[in-house]
Design an enzyme around this catalytic site. Structure first.
Site, mmCIF file in Angstrom:
data_model
loop_
_atom_site.group_PDB
_atom_site.id
_atom_site.type_symbol
_atom_site.label_atom_id
_atom_site.label_comp_id
_atom_site.label_asym_id
_atom_site.label_seq_id
_atom_site.Cartn_x
_atom_site.Cartn_y
_atom_site.Cartn_z
ATOM 1 N N ASP A 119 9.459 -6.295 10.828
ATOM 2 C CA ASP A 119 10.968 -5.942 10.760
ATOM 3 C C ASP A 119 11.383 -6.600 9.122
ATOM 4 O O ASP A 119 10.992 -7.626 9.178
ATOM 5 C CB ASP A 119 11.721 -6.587 11.647
ATOM 6 N N HIS A 131 16.444 -4.203 7.774
ATOM 7 C CA HIS A 131 16.837 -3.630 9.244
ATOM 8 C C HIS A 131 18.057 -3.854 9.808
ATOM 9 O O HIS A 131 18.678 -3.098 10.650
ATOM 10 C CB HIS A 131 15.638 -4.017 10.131
HETATM 11 MN MN MN Z 1 11.889 -3.748 14.865
#
Ligand code: MN
Length: 260
Positions: free
Chosen positions: A78, A82
């Site tokens: 991530d 995000h």
């Molecule tokens: Mn994720």
């Protein structure tokens, strides 16, 4: 030792098996379990593929596929963009992650017994401080990997979806704030589908791992496995996502180097 000698020693130790390479990656396939969000939110795509050719008239001597996959499907990374808290940070996308940060030491916090006893187990600052009393302070720039043994569960228990959503362990806000503000970690990695607990929409702030990590420019790793093969400290993790322009996340092959 000069840095040249250090790399030569590393190469020798790898060849001799004195340094083992542990695969932290779950298999990526059409069967890879997905995060499912409530209506009306958009959903991440499962992994799928179509054959281009298999040594046939479509390609005489070659076999290959096209595939489709969500940025956040399977073992993945991530990036700060995000989450809305990280949307205005500099260098917040996958293509801007400095490569030096893709290789880092890891602290592995084993709370698998607590998670086995309670699927909604929340890791708190007090748990991390207790771990540090035994293993030492978490060094700045480290990955913190939360061992739950969740990756060993069959898929129904792994996703653990019920009427009111998923029931899987994760950190609370006190844990994430501590790691970000007091320890300046590189990021937080888990075996479950999200860095947050399944019921983290009920926490304050909502989804504290996503909100606080990405707001501070930190990273997340999800759907890891084999954390039980890592020592509490001393492993080196190589977690390298695809270099997708403006990407928010990507499947990756995550590896750990462990000294015998
Ligand atoms: Mn994720």
């Amino acid at each position: 030792m000069s840095s040249t000698d250090i790399l030569a020693a590393l190469a020798q130790n790898l060849t001799a098996g004195q340094i083992r390479v542990i695969d932290l990656t779950q298999e990526l396939s059409e069967d890879t379990p997905l995060l499912v969000l409530p209506e009306p939110f958009g959903q991440t795509a499962a992994f799928s593929r179509e054959e281009i050719s298999r040594y046939d008239e479509r390609g005489l001597a070659w076999h290959w596929h096209n595939f489709t996959v969500g940025e956040h499907t399977g073992t993945h990374f991530d990036a700060p963009i995000h989450w809305v808290t990280g949307k205005d940070l500099a260098d917040n996308t996958l293509d801007k992650v400095p490569p030096q940060k893709l290789v880092a030491q890891a602290c592995v916090l084993d709370f698998s017994a607590e998670c086995a006893a309670d699927a909604d187990f929340l890791l708190t600052r007090a748990h991390i401080e207790a771990w540090e009393a035994e293993h030492g302070a978490i060094p700045a720039g480290s990955w913190v990997l939360f061992r739950s043994d969740w990756s060993k569960l069959p898929v129904d228990a792994y996703t653990n979806r019920r009427e009111d959503g998923a029931h899987t362990p994760g950190p609370d806000a006190s844990a994430v704030s501590y790691l970000v503000d007091e320890r300046d970690v590189l990021g937080f990695g888990v075996e479950t589908i999200g860095t947050d607990a399944g019921q983290a929409h009920l926490l304050e702030p909502m989804y504290p791992a996503h909100a606080l990590l990405h707001g501070a420019g930190k990273y997340g790793l999800q759907c890891l496995e084999n954390l039980d093969l890592l020592p509490p400290t001393g492993a080196i993790v190589i977690a390298a996502p695809l270099k997708i322009r403006d990407g928010s996340g990507s499947p990756m092959r995550a590896l750990a180097l462990v000294s015998e």
